[in-house]
Design a protein around this motif. Structure first.
Motif, mmCIF file in Angstrom:
data_model
loop_
_atom_site.group_PDB
_atom_site.id
_atom_site.type_symbol
_atom_site.label_atom_id
_atom_site.label_comp_id
_atom_site.label_asym_id
_atom_site.label_seq_id
_atom_site.Cartn_x
_atom_site.Cartn_y
_atom_site.Cartn_z
ATOM 1 N N GLU A 98 0.827 -1.202 0.000
ATOM 2 C CA GLU A 98 0.000 0.000 0.000
ATOM 3 C C GLU A 98 0.863 1.255 0.000
ATOM 4 O O GLU A 98 1.749 1.401 0.818
ATOM 5 N N SER A 99 0.612 2.154 -0.948
ATOM 6 C CA SER A 99 1.272 3.458 -0.933
ATOM 7 C C SER A 99 0.648 4.273 0.189
ATOM 8 O O SER A 99 -0.560 4.294 0.352
ATOM 9 N N ALA A 100 1.489 4.967 0.953
ATOM 10 C CA ALA A 100 1.011 5.603 2.176
ATOM 11 C C ALA A 100 0.487 7.018 1.994
ATOM 12 O O ALA A 100 -0.194 7.514 2.864
ATOM 13 N N ASP A 101 0.809 7.669 0.893
ATOM 14 C CA ASP A 101 0.373 9.057 0.786
ATOM 15 C C ASP A 101 -0.067 9.389 -0.634
ATOM 16 O O ASP A 101 0.361 8.785 -1.610
#
Length: 132
Positions: free
Chosen positions: A2-5
């Motif tokens: 998952e990309s966090a931002d």
């Protein structure tokens, strides 16, 4: 992973990467927060689901001052949920599902480049199960 931002996700999207509902909800929530609108991610699960592909969905809830409540925003489907003219939050939608009133609920599509033909009844049946 998952990309966090949102900025990372948008940069990767610019390069042609495709994303899941998780990244749509991160980007939508952070974009809303950036302009001062309270927003949060909501993880949804199908009945009896503990893990696996297609067992969950992630949406965003945003606070609407005019309505004085949270409302569900499905960033991946560019949709909101309604009972008549009332826009619903996740808890209201779940109450209707569990109360046998799912037929009153509509999934309202607001346009999308990746959904060529929107059939509200089909989409509602497909996505409402995640509010169990």
């Amino acid at each position: 992973m998952e990309s966090a931002d949102a900025l990372t996700i948008l940069k990767e999207a610019e390069g042609g990467k495709a994303f899941r509902c998780v990244e749509y909800s991160i980007t939508l929530a952070q974009a809303l927060q950036a302009v001062g609108i309270p927003a949060r991610r909501i993880g949804l699960k199908r009945e009896g689901a503990s893990y696996g592909v297609g067992k969950g969905h992630v949406v965003t809830e945003a606070w609407n001052d005019d309505l004085g409540k949270w409302i569900v925003l499905d960033g991946q489907n560019n949709a909101t949920w309604h009972d008549g003219q009332q826009v619903l939050d996740a808890a209201e939608l779940r109450e209707r599902l569990l109360g046998g009133e799912a037929g009153r609920v509509r999934m309202v599509h607001h346009g999308s480049r990746w959904i060529d033909r929107w059939n509200g009844d089909v989409q509602r049946r497909e996505w409402i199960v995640y509010f169990h």
